[in-house]
Write a protein that holds these residues in place. Structure first.
Motif, PDB file in Angstrom:
ATOM      1  N   UNK A  93      33.741 -49.727 -36.388  1.00 25.49           N
ATOM      2  CA  UNK A  93      33.648 -48.893 -37.580  1.00 25.49           C
ATOM      3  C   UNK A  93      32.216 -48.416 -37.703  1.00 25.49           C
ATOM      4  N   UNK A  94      32.051 -47.101 -37.823  1.00 29.25           N
ATOM      5  CA  UNK A  94      30.729 -46.511 -37.948  1.00 29.25           C
ATOM      6  C   UNK A  94      30.731 -45.521 -39.105  1.00 29.25           C
ATOM      7  N   UNK A  95      29.548 -45.230 -39.668  1.00 27.57           N
ATOM      8  CA  UNK A  95      29.507 -44.228 -40.735  1.00 27.57           C
ATOM      9  C   UNK A  95      30.163 -42.927 -40.258  1.00 27.57           C
ATOM     10  N   UNK A  96      30.949 -42.346 -41.126  1.00 27.79           N
ATOM     11  CA  UNK A  96      31.739 -41.160 -40.789  1.00 27.79           C
ATOM     12  C   UNK A  96      30.928 -40.058 -40.108  1.00 27.79           C
ATOM     13  N   UNK A  97      29.748 -39.805 -40.638  1.00 25.74           N
ATOM     14  CA  UNK A  97      28.946 -38.698 -40.111  1.00 25.74           C
ATOM     15  C   UNK A  97      28.402 -38.977 -38.705  1.00 25.74           C
ATOM     16  N   UNK A  98      28.543 -40.204 -38.220  1.00 19.49           N
ATOM     17  CA  UNK A  98      28.042 -40.564 -36.892  1.00 19.49           C
ATOM     18  C   UNK A  98      29.164 -40.763 -35.873  1.00 19.49           C
ATOM     19  N   UNK A  99      30.379 -40.429 -36.257  1.00 20.72           N
ATOM     20  CA  UNK A  99      31.548 -40.678 -35.413  1.00 20.72           C
ATOM     21  C   UNK A  99      31.435 -40.021 -34.035  1.00 20.72           C
ATOM     22  N   UNK A 100      31.128 -38.741 -33.986  1.00 18.59           N
ATOM     23  CA  UNK A 100      31.086 -38.028 -32.697  1.00 18.59           C
ATOM     24  C   UNK A 100      29.979 -38.566 -31.804  1.00 18.59           C
ATOM     25  N   UNK A 101      28.813 -38.840 -32.374  1.00 19.05           N
ATOM     26  CA  UNK A 101      27.713 -39.403 -31.596  1.00 19.05           C
ATOM     27  C   UNK A 101      28.093 -40.780 -31.069  1.00 19.05           C
ATOM     28  N   UNK A 102      28.681 -41.609 -31.930  1.00 20.81           N
ATOM     29  CA  UNK A 102      29.094 -42.958 -31.509  1.00 20.81           C
ATOM     30  C   UNK A 102      30.119 -42.880 -30.386  1.00 20.81           C
ATOM     31  N   UNK A 103      31.062 -41.985 -30.499  1.00 16.70           N
ATOM     32  CA  UNK A 103      32.085 -41.827 -29.468  1.00 16.70           C
ATOM     33  C   UNK A 103      31.442 -41.431 -28.132  1.00 16.70           C
ATOM     34  N   UNK A 104      30.485 -40.521 -28.168  1.00 10.54           N
ATOM     35  CA  UNK A 104      29.837 -40.110 -26.918  1.00 10.54           C
ATOM     36  C   UNK A 104      29.026 -41.257 -26.317  1.00 10.54           C
ATOM     37  N   UNK A 105      28.393 -42.085 -27.152  1.00  9.29           N
ATOM     38  CA  UNK A 105      27.649 -43.247 -26.663  1.00  9.29           C
ATOM     39  C   UNK A 105      28.600 -44.233 -25.996  1.00  9.29           C
ATOM     40  N   UNK A 106      29.732 -44.492 -26.622  1.00  9.34           N
ATOM     41  CA  UNK A 106      30.694 -45.452 -26.065  1.00  9.34           C
ATOM     42  C   UNK A 106      31.328 -44.930 -24.776  1.00  9.34           C
ATOM     43  N   UNK A 107      31.594 -43.638 -24.723  1.00  9.15           N
ATOM     44  CA  UNK A 107      32.141 -43.065 -23.494  1.00  9.15           C
ATOM     45  C   UNK A 107      31.119 -43.158 -22.356  1.00  9.15           C
ATOM     46  N   UNK A 108      29.843 -42.929 -22.678  1.00  7.93           N
ATOM     47  CA  UNK A 108      28.792 -43.049 -21.661  1.00  7.93           C
ATOM     48  C   UNK A 108      28.654 -44.496 -21.196  1.00  7.93           C
ATOM     49  N   UNK A 109      28.756 -45.430 -22.117  1.00  2.00           N
ATOM     50  CA  UNK A 109      28.686 -46.855 -21.769  1.00  2.00           C
ATOM     51  C   UNK A 109      29.857 -47.230 -20.859  1.00  2.00           C
ATOM     52  N   UNK A 110      31.035 -46.750 -21.187  1.00  2.00           N
ATOM     53  CA  UNK A 110      32.209 -47.030 -20.355  1.00  2.00           C
ATOM     54  C   UNK A 110      32.007 -46.459 -18.954  1.00  2.00           C
TER      55      UNK A 110
END
Length: 144
Positions: free
Chosen positions: A117-134
């Motif tokens: 769970x991340x702050x709503x306004x950071x969703x897209x950035x968080x998703x890109x970070x997690x995809x890069x980590x994967x």
């Protein structure tokens, strides 16, 4: 129903996490009011009993309806890997990658999947970070 074998190894968990955003906004909240507890329990995504009260993760509209402060709406990203309950490193890897870019997160590990769970306004950035980590974890020699 056939169940996949849970993944325990850190790199394999990170490589297999397949982060998937969920629709909707969520609110973390807590109460000791028994009427509110009863009303919220069946509509909650998650319930946790703490010494200070019963904590809930509720859809934002439900939280507002029940009188909770909804000023910090969160987005949810489900990690698709079936991580073992005794697996080590998934939460640390995810939290560290997000923290490096100043993205706060709250993790809830359920039986089959972990939820970020991340702050709503950071969703897209968080998703890109997690995809890069994967991707980085799956590119390492020896990753499962």
């Amino acid at each position: 129903m056939k169940q996949n074998k849970p993944v325990r190894e850190r790199r394999a968990m990170l490589a297999g996490m397949k982060p998937a955003p969920c629709t909707g906004s969520y609110v973390f909240c807590s109460t000791t009011d028994q009427e509110v507890i009863v009303a919220a329990r069946e509509r909650a995504l998650a319930v946790f009993h703490e010494q200070e009260g019963v904590s809930f993760v509720l859809a934002k509209d439900v939280a507002v309806e029940l009188g909770f402060d909804a000023s910090m709406p969160m987005s949810r990203i489900v990690l698709g890997v079936y991580s073992a309950l005794d697996g080590v490193g998934l939460t640390a890897g995810v939290a560290t990658a997000l923290a490096e870019l100043g993205i706060p997160c709250n993790m809830i590990a359920a039986y089959h999947h972990d939820n970020v769970f991340i702050p709503e306004e950071m969703k897209e950035l968080a998703l890109s970070v997690l995809e890069a980590l994967q991707y980085a974890s799956s590119s390492i020699d020896g990753a499962e």
